[in-house]
Enzyme design. Structure first.
Site, PDB file in Angstrom:
ATOM      1  N   ASP A  31       1.737 -17.757  -4.070  1.00 44.54           N
ATOM      2  CA  ASP A  31       2.839 -17.280  -3.223  1.00 44.54           C
ATOM      3  C   ASP A  31       4.012 -18.250  -3.414  1.00 44.54           C
ATOM      4  O   ASP A  31       3.797 -19.462  -3.493  1.00 44.54           O
ATOM      5  CB  ASP A  31       2.394 -17.296  -1.755  1.00 44.54           C
ATOM      6  CG  ASP A  31       3.260 -16.410  -0.876  1.00 44.54           C
ATOM      7  OD1 ASP A  31       2.723 -15.528  -0.195  1.00 44.54           O
ATOM      8  OD2 ASP A  31       4.498 -16.625  -0.854  1.00 44.54           O
ATOM      9  N   ALA A 119      -0.065  -3.068  -3.559  1.00 42.32           N
ATOM     10  CA  ALA A 119       0.574  -2.650  -2.310  1.00 42.32           C
ATOM     11  C   ALA A 119       1.760  -1.749  -2.603  1.00 42.32           C
ATOM     12  O   ALA A 119       2.711  -2.152  -3.267  1.00 42.32           O
ATOM     13  CB  ALA A 119       1.029  -3.885  -1.538  1.00 42.32           C
ATOM     14  N   TYR A 156      13.945  -0.258  -2.036  1.00 43.48           N
ATOM     15  CA  TYR A 156      12.602  -0.769  -1.760  1.00 43.48           C
ATOM     16  C   TYR A 156      11.558   0.281  -2.140  1.00 43.48           C
ATOM     17  O   TYR A 156      10.604   0.005  -2.870  1.00 43.48           O
ATOM     18  CB  TYR A 156      12.495  -1.150  -0.275  1.00 43.48           C
ATOM     19  CG  TYR A 156      11.116  -1.612   0.114  1.00 43.48           C
ATOM     20  CD1 TYR A 156      10.590  -2.789  -0.408  1.00 43.48           C
ATOM     21  CD2 TYR A 156      10.331  -0.876   0.998  1.00 43.48           C
ATOM     22  CE1 TYR A 156       9.319  -3.220  -0.063  1.00 43.48           C
ATOM     23  CE2 TYR A 156       9.064  -1.292   1.352  1.00 43.48           C
ATOM     24  CZ  TYR A 156       8.564  -2.465   0.823  1.00 43.48           C
ATOM     25  OH  TYR A 156       7.303  -2.874   1.165  1.00 43.48           O
TER      26      TYR A 156
END
Ligand code: UDP
Length: 333
Positions: A31, A119, A156
């Site tokens: 991350d 995701a 997005y």
């Protein structure tokens, strides 16, 4: 099992990490801490079966090696949160598309077939009012509508839809065992209200006795899933061969209006916060179109996993209120 989680210090990613850590799996978190935070994984960092690497997956030199090591990969790294998405349109597109593409290439280079969960988002069904009228159904095989012209919110959805197409292409061409999960509104411990998410914001406002800010008329609806139910759903999906190459909605189908949500949070907190209506323009700037209604169709998730939800909205809200109170007490001390 070896589990690689990109974006593993983010809200959902850190819950996936905690879940696999508790199961005794070897967990590797990567991350760059742009949205995620070390606080989300503090407790995990001392565990012998967890490794953390602070890196941007666009340039992380060890990505190939990590992808070749993993039995399972959760690709959660992305620019998320409406505030950030609106403020950083070019980054949203670049990071979300290039990050996913690089991950898929890394897996291919590894020559090994890990199980991959990527995701995606319910935003692909349409964000604006107009689009949603045509998409009342939210079924995974529905045709989707994208509008011409610049629209930072739509960027997005577009970026995630491209990720889906990329992953499905790799599944088709190279036999990748990948499942695309379209997340609906997800809530739970450690979610921050910093990027605009409604539930943590309402909880903090109620606990502080501050006005609860309802945007628009409050009649827009959402359906909220507890992140721990999400994590179980992902684990179940990843464990099933039949879900490879599939797109699956992941959410809870109990629908509630935002005004009802504000009242519910206020009641559960025993708070006297007034409810304050704020125009969309004041909240997000001119030209913002909210999604009027969002409720997942879960036939596919249910028929594949047979899962039932362990968390009600009330249970999650109660836990979040208790956590917000503890935080305030600690700050005061
Ligand atoms: N919202 C609100 N007050 C807030 C933050 C959000 O009324 O302080 C509304 C927002 O306009 C939207 C809903 O709550 O209608 C859910 O917002 P969120 O950003 O959590 O998720 P999304 O819009 O992506 O579903």
């Amino acid at each position: 099992m070896h589990v690689l989680i990109t974006g593993g210090a983010g809200f959902i990613g850190s819950h996936i990490a905690a879940y696999h850590q508790a199961k005794g799996d070897l967990v590797h978190i990567v991350d760059d801490l742009s949205t995620g935070s070390l606080q989300n994984i503090t407790l995990l960092l001392n565990e012998p079966n967890v490794r953390f690497h602070e890196a941007d997956i666009l340039v992380w030199p060890e990505l190939e090696r990590a992808a070749a090591w993993a039995d399972r990969i959760y690709h959660m790294a992305a620019v998320v949160g409406m505030r950030r998405v609106l403020a950083e349109p070019t980054k949203t597109l670049a990071i979300n598309i290039a990050g996913c593409e690089r991950l898929l290439r890394a897996v291919r280079a590894g020559g090994w077939h890990p199980r991959i969960i990527i995701a995606s988002t319910s935003e692909v069904y349409g964000a604006g009012d107009h689009a949603v009228y045509k998409h009342e159904h939210f079924e995974e095989d529905a045709d989707l509508i994208f509008h011409s012209g610049f629209n930072s919110r739509q960027n997005y959805a577009l970026s995630k839809f491209v990720d889906e197409a990329l992953a499905l292409s790799y599944a088709h061409m190279h036999g990748f065992q990948v499942t695309l999960t379209r997340f609906f509104n997800t809530i739970g411990p450690r979610q921050t209200g910093r990027y605009g998410m409604v539930v943590p914001r309402f909880v903090e406002q109620a606990v502080d006795g501050a006005p609860i800010t309802v945007y628009g008329d409050g009649k827009q609806t959402r359906s909220f899933i507890d992140v721990r139910d999400t994590v179980r759903a992902l684990d179940l999906l990843a464990g099933l061969p039949a879900t490879a190459g599939e797109v699956v909605n992941v959410g809870n189908d109990r629908e509630i209006s935002i005004l009802e949500l504000a009242e519910l949070v206020r009641d559960r907190a025993g708070s006297r916060s007034p409810i304050q209506f704020v125009s969309y323009e004041d909240a997000y700037g001119a030209g913002f179109e909210d999604c009027r209604r969002r409720r997942p169709v879960l036939d596919k998730l249910r028929s594949l996993t047979h899962m039932s939800f362990q968390w009600t909205l009330e249970d999650t809200i109660d836990e979040l209120i208790a956590a917000a109170r503890r935080k305030r007490e600690e700050e005061a001390a």
